[in-house]
Design a protein around this motif. Structure first.
Motif, mmCIF file in Angstrom:
data_model
loop_
_atom_site.group_PDB
_atom_site.id
_atom_site.type_symbol
_atom_site.label_atom_id
_atom_site.label_comp_id
_atom_site.label_asym_id
_atom_site.label_seq_id
_atom_site.Cartn_x
_atom_site.Cartn_y
_atom_site.Cartn_z
ATOM 1 N N GLY A 218 -96.951 -14.134 46.664
ATOM 2 C CA GLY A 218 -96.355 -14.127 45.339
ATOM 3 C C GLY A 218 -97.327 -13.722 44.244
ATOM 4 O O GLY A 218 -96.966 -13.667 43.078
ATOM 5 N N ALA A 219 -98.574 -13.409 44.598
ATOM 6 C CA ALA A 219 -99.595 -13.086 43.597
ATOM 7 C C ALA A 219 -99.599 -11.611 43.211
ATOM 8 O O ALA A 219 -100.117 -11.260 42.156
ATOM 9 C CB ALA A 219 -100.975 -13.482 44.108
ATOM 10 N N SER A 220 -99.030 -10.736 44.032
ATOM 11 C CA SER A 220 -99.132 -9.308 43.785
ATOM 12 C C SER A 220 -97.751 -8.649 43.844
ATOM 13 O O SER A 220 -96.952 -8.948 44.729
ATOM 14 C CB SER A 220 -100.050 -8.687 44.849
ATOM 15 N N ARG A 221 -97.499 -7.754 42.886
ATOM 16 C CA ARG A 221 -96.268 -6.969 42.910
ATOM 17 C C ARG A 221 -96.409 -5.766 41.995
ATOM 18 O O ARG A 221 -97.252 -5.724 41.099
ATOM 19 C CB ARG A 221 -95.054 -7.802 42.531
ATOM 20 N N PHE A 222 -95.562 -4.778 42.225
ATOM 21 C CA PHE A 222 -95.530 -3.575 41.415
ATOM 22 C C PHE A 222 -95.088 -3.926 39.998
ATOM 23 O O PHE A 222 -94.173 -4.731 39.804
ATOM 24 C CB PHE A 222 -94.543 -2.577 42.044
ATOM 25 N N GLU A 223 -95.731 -3.301 38.994
ATOM 26 C CA GLU A 223 -95.315 -3.483 37.604
ATOM 27 C C GLU A 223 -95.512 -2.177 36.844
ATOM 28 O O GLU A 223 -96.551 -1.532 36.951
ATOM 29 C CB GLU A 223 -96.135 -4.590 36.928
ATOM 30 N N TRP A 224 -94.489 -1.797 36.076
ATOM 31 C CA TRP A 224 -94.527 -0.620 35.218
ATOM 32 C C TRP A 224 -94.008 -1.047 33.849
ATOM 33 O O TRP A 224 -92.965 -1.708 33.761
ATOM 34 C CB TRP A 224 -93.642 0.470 35.813
#
Length: 156
Positions: free
Chosen positions: A60-66
């Motif tokens: 849950g610490a990393s995910r795509f963000e734009w």
């Protein structure tokens, strides 16, 4: 396109406020709140933003963000199209050794909830934990803003 890596924590007390170097008022809504692709419209002070986030990794610490800035009047118009529920919060920024915490003090239906996030270059990066940092919430979906919009803290 970027990968966001952050850890999230409950905040204990108000000591963080005297350490803050910046604060801003945030109102946000969601055009889409499905975990695979949240689409957020945010008004921070007098600026508008659109953000798209992907589903998180296993921790849950990393995910795509734009994210892109947009004119305030466009953000205000898009907020009206969002799913029911609004996130209303004040964000404080606090520097520590190892990074900057963004501390969100929620208002409205989430009043009483205060969480801190720190963005990291790597999931295993070391950082100081100020005395006001409590339980780690990383990966706990009920603390995601998109979930707080649907199931506010006051109704837990």
């Amino acid at each position: 396109m970027a990968q966001e890596i952050e850890k999230k924590f409950l905040v204990i007390g108000n000591d963080f406020k005297k350490e803050a170097f910046e604060s801003s008022k945030i109102i946000q809504g969601y055009l889409s709140s499905v975990p695979e692709r949240t689409v957020r419209i945010r008004i921070r002070d007098q600026s508008g933003f659109i953000t798209i986030k992907g589903i998180g990794n296993q921790s849950g610490a990393s995910r795509f963000e734009w994210e892109k800035e947009m004119p305030l009047n466009e953000a205000e118009a898009l907020i009206k199209l969002c799913e029911p529920g609004v996130i209303d919060k004040t964000r404080y920024k606090v520097k520590t050794n190892g990074g900057t915490f963004e501390v969100d003090e929620f208002h409205g239906e989430n009043n009483g909830l205060v969480v801190a996030e720190i963005e990291l270059a790597n999931e295993n990066d070391a950082f100081d934990r100020p005395n006001w940092i409590g339980k780690e919430l990383t990966g706990d979906k009920k603390y995601y803003n998109a979930m707080l919009m649907k199931s506010p803290f006051s109704k837990w």
